[in-house]
Design a protein around this motif. Structure first.
Motif: not given
Length: 277
Positions: A11-13, A18-20, A66-72
């Motif tokens: 999550f960017l933000g 993002a919490t939900a 770098k750490a994730c496959e899905v970036v929200i």
């Protein structure tokens, strides 16, 4: 084993939506807290996110990618360009999916800030996602394959219902389900005021109004029947309901709600085009 079981979600933000989404991914079993990571320049927001989701924090947007496959991308529209600028260098076309929930930012504008061929989804969830009963419309970019489309669906299904639509209809999604909760809150408030006017205590009137709206909505969703059919079943000849419906029709309430969705849709288009008018 779930197709998404080995995926890490970034999550960017780290704000409310993002919490939900983070909580929804964990609660639905799509991901564990260990598979979530977020970056937010506001330390307090990041702390609240990690506490609510069980996820980890990262020192930068690039570290999340770098750490994730899905970036929200869950930041305000005004800072999307900056967030993507930080993330782009670490983005790998063959590995990543980027999902943007920033209102009004077109797929083409997002794709232009990422490496050529990037898989991008643009989505419009609404605030009831905070309780797991949201409604999300999303559009997939031209490079989104079936696997990544499934990732996006699983993400938003974890907080409610999902509909995949052409990007041209996302403004209508914004006008209907994005702005719609505010319209419904107005209905609940007005119905409760009516109850108070007729003698009910405020607390009881508000609870009855809110439960009535929730129950009616569930009747539509769970029976699959047209709202008009369900309305007719409540409406007895010469009874109380038809008296109230007659007044609502004379007041133009139906047309007013159609106009409200239209106005919100048109405003979404203005914002997406950069107009402040």
């Amino acid at each position: 084993m779930s197709q998404t079981s080995a995926i890490r979600w970034g999550f960017l933000g780290a704000g409310r939506m993002a919490t939900a989404l983070g909580r929804g991914l964990v609660a639905s079993g799509v991901a564990s807290g260990e598979a979530l990571i977020a970056y937010d320049p506001l330390a307090s927001a990041l702390g609240q996110w990690t506490q609510a989701t069980g996820g980890h924090s990262a020192p930068s947007a690039a570290a999340v990618v770098k750490a994730c496959e899905v970036v929200i991308v869950a930041v305000k529209p005004s800072v999307v360009a900056a967030a993507l600028g930080e993330a782009a260098a670490a983005f790998q076309v063959e590995r990543h999916l980027l999902i943007s929930i920033a209102a009004g930012i077109p797929l083409a504008a997002i794709e232009a800030r990422l490496p050529s061929g990037a898989a991008v989804v643009r989505a419009m969830p609404n605030t009831p996602a905070l309780l797991g009963v949201g409604a999300t419309g999303f559009a997939a970019g031209r490079h989104v394959d079936a696997t990544r489309l499934d990732w996006a669906k699983r993400c938003f299904e974890s907080v409610g219902i999902v509909r995949v639509v052409p990007e041209a209809l996302l403004d209508a999604v914004t006008g209907l389900s994005g702005s719609g909760p505010a319209f419904v809150y107005l209905i609940i408030e007005a119905m409760a005021d009516g109850g108070v006017r007729m003698g009910l205590p405020r607390e009881e009137a508000q609870a009855l109004a809110a439960q009535t709206v929730m129950g009616a909505a569930r009747m539509v969703l769970e029976t699959g029947r047209h709202p008009g059919q369900l309305k007719d079943e409540v409406t007895s000849p010469g009874g109380t309901t038809i008296a109230g419906l007659h007044l609502l029709e004379r007041a133009g309430v139906r047309g007013a709600f159609i106009d409200a969705v239209e106005a919100a849709t048109l405003r979404s288009r203005q914002l997406g085009s950069g107009s402040s008018g």
